[in-house]
Write a protein that holds these residues in place. Structure first.
Motif, PDB file in Angstrom:
ATOM      1  N   HIS A 100      11.702 -79.185  43.155  1.00  0.00           N
ATOM      2  CA  HIS A 100      11.448 -77.908  44.168  1.00  0.00           C
ATOM      3  C   HIS A 100      10.688 -76.594  43.611  1.00  0.00           C
ATOM      4  CE1 HIS A 100      14.424 -80.285  46.557  1.00  0.00           C
ATOM      5  NE2 HIS A 100      15.236 -80.277  45.468  1.00  0.00           N
ATOM      6  N   HIS A 101       9.731 -76.480  43.622  1.00  0.00           N
ATOM      7  CA  HIS A 101       8.770 -75.545  43.314  1.00  0.00           C
ATOM      8  C   HIS A 101       8.132 -74.977  44.746  1.00  0.00           C
ATOM      9  CE1 HIS A 101       5.907 -78.417  42.304  1.00  0.00           C
ATOM     10  NE2 HIS A 101       5.138 -77.845  42.700  1.00  0.00           N
ATOM     11  N   ASP A 102       8.334 -73.579  44.993  1.00  0.00           N
ATOM     12  CA  ASP A 102       7.641 -73.233  46.374  1.00  0.00           C
ATOM     13  C   ASP A 102       6.338 -72.805  46.376  1.00  0.00           C
ATOM     14  OD1 ASP A 102      10.247 -73.119  47.193  1.00  0.00           O
ATOM     15  OD2 ASP A 102      11.015 -71.352  46.701  1.00  0.00           O
TER      16      ASP A 102
END
Length: 142
Positions: free
Chosen positions: A33-35
């Motif tokens: 989960h990298h924005d």
């Protein structure tokens, strides 16, 4: 080939477990989960750490077969400490980010104590390597 003791296998598994837990806490969530998009070099680092995590997970089951992963870890970290960190330190230019990197990388001092060096020597130095060409009869040896 020299047999590796059960205690040494458990030490190897412990090292792989340390990597699995450590990277599982620190790196894996950011990979999943990298924005924001990564820079190319930042993405390379994160993906290599994720691959190292996965190979260390395999090392829990196959500690000797995954030994080259720990050897790679030992070699790149030792090289970095000698080639990058030591000159910065001796010149008095080891800034806070570099010192933080050194602190993270110094965990490598554990690795030489868990590696079964007699196995490494017999497997990767004394044992004959795989052949480079077809055998004289043209058949593939098993």
């Amino acid at each position: 080939m020299n047999e590796v003791s059960l205690i040494r296998l458990y030490l190897l598994r412990g090292m792989y477990l340390l990597v699995v837990v450590g990277l599982g806490i620190v790196v894996l969530p950011g990979v999943i989960h990298h924005d924001t998009p990564w820079t190319p070099s930042g993405g390379v680092v994160q993906c290599m750490l994720a691959a190292f995590w996965f190979l260390s997970l395999l090392g829990l089951r196959y500690p000797l077969q995954m030994l080259p992963v720990l050897l790679w870890e030992l070699l790149w970290k030792t090289t970095w400490l000698i080639v990058v960190a030591a000159p910065l330190w001796s010149a008095g230019k080891l800034d806070d980010p570099s010192f933080a990197m050194v602190s993270d990388i110094l965990w490598v001092v554990i690795v030489p104590f868990v590696i079964p060096w007699h196995y490494v020597f017999s497997r990767y130095v004394q044992q004959r390597g795989d052949r480079w060409i077809k055998s004289a009869s043209g058949a593939t040896a098993t």
